[in-house]
Design an enzyme around this catalytic site. Sequence first.
Site, short mmCIF file in Angstrom:
data_model
loop_
_atom_site.label_atom_id
_atom_site.label_comp_id
_atom_site.label_asym_id
_atom_site.label_seq_id
_atom_site.Cartn_x
_atom_site.Cartn_y
_atom_site.Cartn_z
N GLU A 136 -9.70 -1.85 5.34
CA GLU A 136 -10.43 -1.51 6.72
C GLU A 136 -11.50 -2.36 6.83
O GLU A 136 -11.98 -3.26 5.74
CB GLU A 136 -10.71 0.00 6.59
CG GLU A 136 -9.52 0.92 6.46
CD GLU A 136 -8.79 0.93 7.99
OE1 GLU A 136 -8.78 0.05 8.81
OE2 GLU A 136 -8.12 2.04 7.94
N HIS B 199 -7.37 -4.83 10.20
CA HIS B 199 -7.29 -4.56 8.88
C HIS B 199 -6.00 -5.38 8.51
O HIS B 199 -4.97 -5.57 9.10
CB HIS B 199 -6.91 -3.20 8.75
CG HIS B 199 -5.92 -2.36 8.91
ND1 HIS B 199 -5.92 -1.32 9.88
CD2 HIS B 199 -4.75 -2.52 8.55
CE1 HIS B 199 -4.42 -0.70 10.06
NE2 HIS B 199 -3.86 -1.69 9.27
N ASN C 39 -7.40 -2.85 14.44
CA ASN C 39 -9.07 -3.21 14.04
C ASN C 39 -9.19 -4.49 13.07
O ASN C 39 -10.28 -4.56 12.52
CB ASN C 39 -9.64 -1.99 13.44
CG ASN C 39 -8.85 -1.55 12.14
OD1 ASN C 39 -7.90 -2.09 11.77
ND2 ASN C 39 -9.43 -0.46 11.59
N ASP D 179 0.79 -1.17 -0.09
CA ASP D 179 0.04 0.17 0.24
C ASP D 179 0.78 1.34 0.03
O ASP D 179 2.03 1.20 0.27
CB ASP D 179 -0.96 0.03 1.10
CG ASP D 179 -0.28 -0.50 2.34
OD1 ASP D 179 0.89 -0.04 2.67
OD2 ASP D 179 -0.83 -1.07 3.10
#
Length: 261
Positions: A146, A141, A139, A67
């Site tokens: 996400e 990801h 979380n 990314d």
Amino acid sequence: MEVLIVPTPDDVADLAASVVVDALPTSRPPVLGLATGSSPLGLYRRLGEAAAAGHLRVQDASGVALDEYVGLAGGHPESYRTVLEREVCDVVGLDRARLFVPDGTGADLEALIAAARRHEERIVALGGVDVQILGIGANGHLGFNEPGSALSSRTRVKRLSDRTRADNARFFASPEDVPTHCITQGLGTILSARSLVLVATGAAKATAVAAALEGPLTASCPASVLQWHADAVVVLDEDAAAMLANRAYYDASAAGLRLPG
């Protein structure tokens, strides 16, 4: 999926590096998928040691980033190209010319979408990723996918969650400086890699690790797609593994297959 649990972060780095080296091809130039963040730093140092000792072929290897932030100027110290040049190219010996990172500098959405498409096409042109190194967000990801990301998604432009931006604020002068968007490989893109190696350390990752490995396969925990891959290895320290319900089985499995008799 194989889950390997070792005492410390240093042990995670040692074991994960061994798994990566063993999984990379030796008969052709390897393609290594690269994650950023603090989790894989020890792994990259061990890969550098393996390359220096002649156990890892990097001269003609390629590296593909997971990314990149949108909106950071070229050469920004926290752009993922700069981070990977510093933490992988300079440590492992990967040629900077063979490091491929999505271009997040586009002036508008059309340019960013085109950059995402080019990154996806580059992976295909390289013959696919041999081993994708991964971390996991608090979380759940994976890359910058996400919660709510499509399980079959490909490389695309995404908005970062408030939780991710808060977690990454420590790398920037102020929380307001953290980019709001990124270009990330999709979950489907990640699953296209031949092998996956995820590393996680620390108690802050324990909830996400348990959800990813033992919860349902769900877009609510993007890292749960590891359950869908035929060759995924997860290397954890004790703190990151603290909430796993099936710990005894993982330890027994890692000890090897012992048939009775």
